[in-house]
Design a protein around this motif. Structure first.
Motif, PDB file in Angstrom:
ATOM      1  N   PHE A 117       1.043  -1.235  -0.001  1.00  0.00           N
ATOM      2  CA  PHE A 117       0.005   0.289  -0.290  1.00  0.00           C
ATOM      3  C   PHE A 117       0.505   1.090  -0.354  1.00  0.00           C
ATOM      4  CE2 PHE A 117       0.654  -0.830   4.279  1.00  0.00           C
ATOM      5  CZ  PHE A 117       0.848   0.238   4.557  1.00  0.00           C
ATOM      6  N   CYS A 118       0.274   2.261  -0.279  1.00  0.00           N
ATOM      7  CA  CYS A 118       0.899   3.678  -0.708  1.00  0.00           C
ATOM      8  C   CYS A 118       0.099   4.697   0.997  1.00  0.00           C
ATOM      9  CB  CYS A 118       1.037   4.101  -1.895  1.00  0.00           C
ATOM     10  SG  CYS A 118       1.107   3.978  -2.727  1.00  0.00           S
ATOM     11  N   VAL A 119       0.616   5.735   1.611  1.00  0.00           N
ATOM     12  CA  VAL A 119      -0.174   6.122   2.219  1.00  0.00           C
ATOM     13  C   VAL A 119      -0.672   7.705   2.347  1.00  0.00           C
ATOM     14  CG1 VAL A 119       0.498   7.107   4.639  1.00  0.00           C
ATOM     15  CG2 VAL A 119       1.229   4.485   4.188  1.00  0.00           C
ATOM     16  N   TYR A 120      -1.648   7.555   3.028  1.00  0.00           N
ATOM     17  CA  TYR A 120      -2.376   9.596   2.558  1.00  0.00           C
ATOM     18  C   TYR A 120      -2.037  10.360   4.041  1.00  0.00           C
ATOM     19  CZ  TYR A 120      -7.319   8.018   3.745  1.00  0.00           C
ATOM     20  OH  TYR A 120      -7.837   7.534   4.153  1.00  0.00           O
ATOM     21  N   VAL A 121      -2.183  11.037   4.517  1.00  0.00           N
ATOM     22  CA  VAL A 121      -3.252  11.848   5.752  1.00  0.00           C
ATOM     23  C   VAL A 121      -4.731  12.458   5.062  1.00  0.00           C
ATOM     24  CG1 VAL A 121      -1.267  11.628   7.186  1.00  0.00           C
ATOM     25  CG2 VAL A 121      -1.504  13.839   5.482  1.00  0.00           C
ATOM     26  N   ASP A 122      -5.101  12.776   5.599  1.00  0.00           N
ATOM     27  CA  ASP A 122      -6.579  13.679   5.377  1.00  0.00           C
ATOM     28  C   ASP A 122      -7.275  13.933   6.599  1.00  0.00           C
ATOM     29  OD1 ASP A 122      -7.897  11.744   7.467  1.00  0.00           O
ATOM     30  OD2 ASP A 122      -9.037  10.911   4.969  1.00  0.00           O
ATOM     31  N   ASP A 123      -8.117  15.180   6.685  1.00  0.00           N
ATOM     32  CA  ASP A 123      -8.490  16.119   8.554  1.00  0.00           C
ATOM     33  C   ASP A 123      -8.505  14.763   9.097  1.00  0.00           C
ATOM     34  OD1 ASP A 123      -8.490  18.164   6.890  1.00  0.00           O
ATOM     35  OD2 ASP A 123     -11.187  17.646   6.304  1.00  0.00           O
ATOM     36  N   LYS A 124      -9.523  13.788   8.844  1.00  0.00           N
ATOM     37  CA  LYS A 124      -9.256  11.998  10.035  1.00  0.00           C
ATOM     38  C   LYS A 124      -8.620  11.368  10.466  1.00  0.00           C
ATOM     39  CE  LYS A 124     -14.155  11.693   8.246  1.00  0.00           C
ATOM     40  NZ  LYS A 124     -15.410  10.357   8.519  1.00  0.00           N
ATOM     41  N   GLY A 125      -7.100  11.485   9.624  1.00  0.00           N
ATOM     42  CA  GLY A 125      -5.589  10.623  10.311  1.00  0.00           C
ATOM     43  C   GLY A 125      -4.577  10.439   9.308  1.00  0.00           C
ATOM     44  N   ALA A 126      -4.020   8.908   9.157  1.00  0.00           N
ATOM     45  CA  ALA A 126      -3.628   8.584   8.210  1.00  0.00           C
ATOM     46  C   ALA A 126      -4.297   7.192   7.582  1.00  0.00           C
ATOM     47  CB  ALA A 126      -2.555   8.167   8.958  1.00  0.00           C
ATOM     48  N   GLY A 127      -4.312   6.945   6.542  1.00  0.00           N
ATOM     49  CA  GLY A 127      -4.635   5.723   5.698  1.00  0.00           C
ATOM     50  C   GLY A 127      -3.989   5.030   4.995  1.00  0.00           C
ATOM     51  N   ALA A 128      -4.364   4.561   3.817  1.00  0.00           N
ATOM     52  CA  ALA A 128      -4.107   3.305   2.577  1.00  0.00           C
ATOM     53  C   ALA A 128      -4.777   3.671   1.876  1.00  0.00           C
ATOM     54  CB  ALA A 128      -3.960   1.665   3.610  1.00  0.00           C
ATOM     55  N   TYR A 129      -3.778   3.826   0.258  1.00  0.00           N
ATOM     56  CA  TYR A 129      -4.013   3.951  -0.849  1.00  0.00           C
ATOM     57  C   TYR A 129      -3.596   2.530  -1.391  1.00  0.00           C
ATOM     58  CZ  TYR A 129      -1.172   6.879  -2.519  1.00  0.00           C
ATOM     59  OH  TYR A 129      -0.071   7.727  -2.592  1.00  0.00           O
TER      60      TYR A 129
END
Length: 137
Positions: A117-129
């Motif tokens: 996976f790759c990683v992102y951050v957004d208003d809610k936290g961190a996640g995988a895409y």
């Protein structure tokens, strides 16, 4: 006059997450200000996947390899959840949604399934895409 007969029951509006091409996913993505943290690929294991709602969590194989920005967001998310009285079982879990998965032939989402996976951050936290089956599987 029995009102419940023939209905879907309380709270049962559907049995699956919206299809991949649904505007639902685009609207959610736009509302959260997602920022992808580069093309770096990481390895991990799917901790769980909820088919009905189209989301799950990944446990990275090595949390220390994640970008500092992602680690900071994971920490913020955990602190916010604990402040709200929520239970937090693993500070390293990365969230992902149905459209974040490469739906290649043969890749089955489920508990304890290896992935990249790759990683992102957004208003809610961190996640995988770009959640994918590991090469050679």
């Amino acid at each position: 006059d029995f009102k419940g007969y023939g209905g879907k029951g309380k709270g049962k509006k559907g049995s699956r997450a919206p299809p991949l091409d649904s505007d639902f996913w685009t609207i959610k993505l736009d509302a959260e200000n997602r920022g992808e943290l580069g093309p770096q690929t990481y390895t991990g294991v799917i901790q769980n996947y909820n088919w009905n709602f189209g989301w799950g969590f990944i446990i990275p194989d090595n949390q220390e390899e994640l970008p500092q920005q992602a680690k900071d967001k994971l920490q913020e998310s955990m602190e916010a959840a604990l402040a709200e009285g929520k239970e937090w079982t693993d500070k390293n879990l990365l969230y992902f949604r149905k459209p974040d998965v490469n739906h290649t032939e043969g890749f089955k989402l489920g508990k304890d399934v290896a992935c990249t996976f790759c990683v992102y951050v957004d208003d809610k936290g961190a996640g995988a895409y770009d959640v994918s089956m590991p090469a050679g599987k």
